[in-house]
Design a protein around this motif. Structure first.
Motif, PDB file in Angstrom:
ATOM      1  N   TRP A   1       0.831  -1.206   0.000  1.00 20.11           N
ATOM      2  CA  TRP A   1       0.000   0.000   0.000  1.00 20.11           C
ATOM      3  C   TRP A   1       0.866   1.257   0.000  1.00 20.11           C
ATOM      4  O   TRP A   1       0.601   2.188  -0.728  1.00 20.11           O
ATOM      5  CB  TRP A   1      -0.928   0.016   1.218  1.00 20.11           C
ATOM      6  CG  TRP A   1      -2.035  -0.990   1.172  1.00 20.11           C
ATOM      7  CD1 TRP A   1      -2.530  -1.630   0.068  1.00 20.11           C
ATOM      8  CD2 TRP A   1      -2.791  -1.471   2.275  1.00 20.11           C
ATOM      9  NE1 TRP A   1      -3.547  -2.480   0.433  1.00 20.11           N
ATOM     10  CE2 TRP A   1      -3.735  -2.392   1.781  1.00 20.11           C
ATOM     11  CE3 TRP A   1      -2.767  -1.209   3.641  1.00 20.11           C
ATOM     12  CZ2 TRP A   1      -4.652  -3.056   2.602  1.00 20.11           C
ATOM     13  CZ3 TRP A   1      -3.680  -1.864   4.462  1.00 20.11           C
ATOM     14  CH2 TRP A   1      -4.602  -2.775   3.943  1.00 20.11           C
ATOM     15  N   ARG A   2       1.894   1.254   0.830  1.00 18.90           N
ATOM     16  CA  ARG A   2       2.797   2.401   0.890  1.00 18.90           C
ATOM     17  C   ARG A   2       3.469   2.607  -0.472  1.00 18.90           C
ATOM     18  O   ARG A   2       3.526   3.725  -0.979  1.00 18.90           O
ATOM     19  CB  ARG A   2       3.850   2.184   1.978  1.00 18.90           C
ATOM     20  CG  ARG A   2       4.766   3.391   2.186  1.00 18.90           C
ATOM     21  CD  ARG A   2       5.949   3.073   3.055  1.00 18.90           C
ATOM     22  NE  ARG A   2       6.744   2.050   2.404  1.00 18.90           N
ATOM     23  CZ  ARG A   2       7.414   1.101   3.036  1.00 18.90           C
ATOM     24  NH1 ARG A   2       7.396   1.037   4.346  1.00 18.90           N
ATOM     25  NH2 ARG A   2       8.115   0.208   2.382  1.00 18.90           N
ATOM     26  N   ASP A   3       3.960   1.521  -1.060  1.00 20.17           N
ATOM     27  CA  ASP A   3       4.615   1.606  -2.371  1.00 20.17           C
ATOM     28  C   ASP A   3       3.659   2.070  -3.455  1.00 20.17           C
ATOM     29  O   ASP A   3       4.076   2.666  -4.446  1.00 20.17           O
ATOM     30  CB  ASP A   3       5.230   0.255  -2.759  1.00 20.17           C
ATOM     31  CG  ASP A   3       6.410  -0.136  -1.875  1.00 20.17           C
ATOM     32  OD1 ASP A   3       6.898   0.721  -1.094  1.00 20.17           O
ATOM     33  OD2 ASP A   3       6.823  -1.317  -1.940  1.00 20.17           O
ATOM     34  N   ASN A   4       2.362   1.792  -3.288  1.00 22.26           N
ATOM     35  CA  ASN A   4       1.353   2.187  -4.272  1.00 22.26           C
ATOM     36  C   ASN A   4       0.763   3.570  -3.983  1.00 22.26           C
ATOM     37  O   ASN A   4      -0.224   3.959  -4.602  1.00 22.26           O
ATOM     38  CB  ASN A   4       0.245   1.144  -4.364  1.00 22.26           C
ATOM     39  CG  ASN A   4       0.735  -0.152  -4.980  1.00 22.26           C
ATOM     40  OD1 ASN A   4       1.792  -0.205  -5.609  1.00 22.26           O
ATOM     41  ND2 ASN A   4      -0.015  -1.222  -4.803  1.00 22.26           N
ATOM     42  N   GLY A   5       1.360   4.289  -3.024  1.00 25.16           N
ATOM     43  CA  GLY A   5       0.982   5.680  -2.803  1.00 25.16           C
ATOM     44  C   GLY A   5      -0.078   5.947  -1.750  1.00 25.16           C
ATOM     45  O   GLY A   5      -0.637   7.043  -1.714  1.00 25.16           O
ATOM     46  N   MET A   6      -0.370   4.996  -0.875  1.00 24.96           N
ATOM     47  CA  MET A   6      -1.394   5.218   0.142  1.00 24.96           C
ATOM     48  C   MET A   6      -0.941   6.304   1.112  1.00 24.96           C
ATOM     49  O   MET A   6       0.195   6.314   1.567  1.00 24.96           O
ATOM     50  CB  MET A   6      -1.692   3.930   0.911  1.00 24.96           C
ATOM     51  CG  MET A   6      -2.779   4.112   1.971  1.00 24.96           C
ATOM     52  SD  MET A   6      -3.211   2.570   2.805  1.00 24.96           S
ATOM     53  CE  MET A   6      -4.299   1.832   1.585  1.00 24.96           C
ATOM     54  N   GLY A   7      -1.857   7.208   1.407  1.00 27.50           N
ATOM     55  CA  GLY A   7      -1.588   8.284   2.356  1.00 27.50           C
ATOM     56  C   GLY A   7      -2.048   7.907   3.758  1.00 27.50           C
ATOM     57  O   GLY A   7      -2.731   6.898   3.961  1.00 27.50           O
ATOM     58  N   LEU A   8      -1.701   8.737   4.715  1.00 31.56           N
ATOM     59  CA  LEU A   8      -2.030   8.473   6.113  1.00 31.56           C
ATOM     60  C   LEU A   8      -3.534   8.468   6.358  1.00 31.56           C
ATOM     61  O   LEU A   8      -4.055   7.585   7.042  1.00 31.56           O
ATOM     62  CB  LEU A   8      -1.345   9.502   7.028  1.00 31.56           C
ATOM     63  CG  LEU A   8      -1.513   9.280   8.524  1.00 31.56           C
ATOM     64  CD1 LEU A   8      -1.018   7.903   8.944  1.00 31.56           C
ATOM     65  CD2 LEU A   8      -0.778  10.361   9.297  1.00 31.56           C
ATOM     66  N   LEU A   9      -4.261   9.450   5.795  1.00 35.27           N
ATOM     67  CA  LEU A   9      -5.716   9.476   5.964  1.00 35.27           C
ATOM     68  C   LEU A   9      -6.337   8.218   5.364  1.00 35.27           C
ATOM     69  O   LEU A   9      -7.204   7.586   5.965  1.00 35.27           O
ATOM     70  CB  LEU A   9      -6.319  10.733   5.335  1.00 35.27           C
ATOM     71  CG  LEU A   9      -7.852  10.799   5.362  1.00 35.27           C
ATOM     72  CD1 LEU A   9      -8.379  10.772   6.806  1.00 35.27           C
ATOM     73  CD2 LEU A   9      -8.343  12.049   4.645  1.00 35.27           C
ATOM     74  N   GLU A  10      -5.883   7.859   4.192  1.00 32.48           N
ATOM     75  CA  GLU A  10      -6.359   6.656   3.510  1.00 32.48           C
ATOM     76  C   GLU A  10      -6.133   5.420   4.397  1.00 32.48           C
ATOM     77  O   GLU A  10      -7.012   4.579   4.548  1.00 32.48           O
ATOM     78  CB  GLU A  10      -5.563   6.508   2.213  1.00 32.48           C
ATOM     79  CG  GLU A  10      -6.290   5.916   1.073  1.00 32.48           C
ATOM     80  CD  GLU A  10      -5.431   5.931  -0.191  1.00 32.48           C
ATOM     81  OE1 GLU A  10      -5.725   5.080  -1.042  1.00 32.48           O
ATOM     82  OE2 GLU A  10      -4.490   6.736  -0.330  1.00 32.48           O
TER      83      GLU A  10
END
Length: 154
Positions: A74-83
């Motif tokens: 998820w982090r590598d795919n651009g997930m943000g903190l709010l997400e």
């Protein structure tokens, strides 16, 4: 009560799969099982890791609920903190047996942020905040906590 012949030889795993009917969804390009139950170990690990700010500890808990390497993907795919917070709200609710849509999870997360109820700071942050005030806490008033004087009945 009449038992079916087929179910007598059915394993627990086969039975539970038929009852729980696992579903999947895609979150940031990663197919995950929709949580329908909370692994018993999660509660224990949450207690043990309380206050930890280590990425490995967070990844361990996420893996227990959503599957191995989800957090990294998820982090590598651009997930943000709010997400991420929305997904945790959604996953934990579903794991506890309350079906929640992504929209409902988003709204709950937004309410929490608006009310200023951000996640509790970790232990180190709480200690630093406490140390910043300097000194000990003030004692509670004896009048409100002390017991009343008893009189003899003579």
């Amino acid at each position: 009560m009449t038992a079916r012949k087929a179910s007598e030889n059915e394993s627990w795993d086969a039975f539970w799969t038929s009852v729980s009917r696992p579903k999947t969804t895609t979150i940031r390009g990663v197919e995950v099982a929709v949580p329908t139950d909370m692994p018993m170990l999660v509660e224990q690990r949450v207690e043990e890791l309380h206050g930890s700010d280590q990425l490995e500890d967070i990844a361990e808990l996420v893996a227990m609920i959503f599957g191995q390497d989800c957090l990294t993907k998820w982090r590598d795919n651009g997930m943000g903190l709010l997400e991420f917070r929305v997904i945790l709200t959604w996953g934990m609710a579903n794991a506890r047996g309350k079906e929640l849509s992504f929209q409902e999870a988003y709204e709950l997360t937004q309410e929490t942020v608006a009310e200023g109820k951000a996640p509790a700071p970790n232990r180190a942050a709480r200690r630093a905040q406490s140390a910043a005030t300097g000194g000990r806490s003030k004692p509670t008033s004896r009048g409100s906590t002390g017991s009343g004087r008893t009189r003899s009945r003579s």
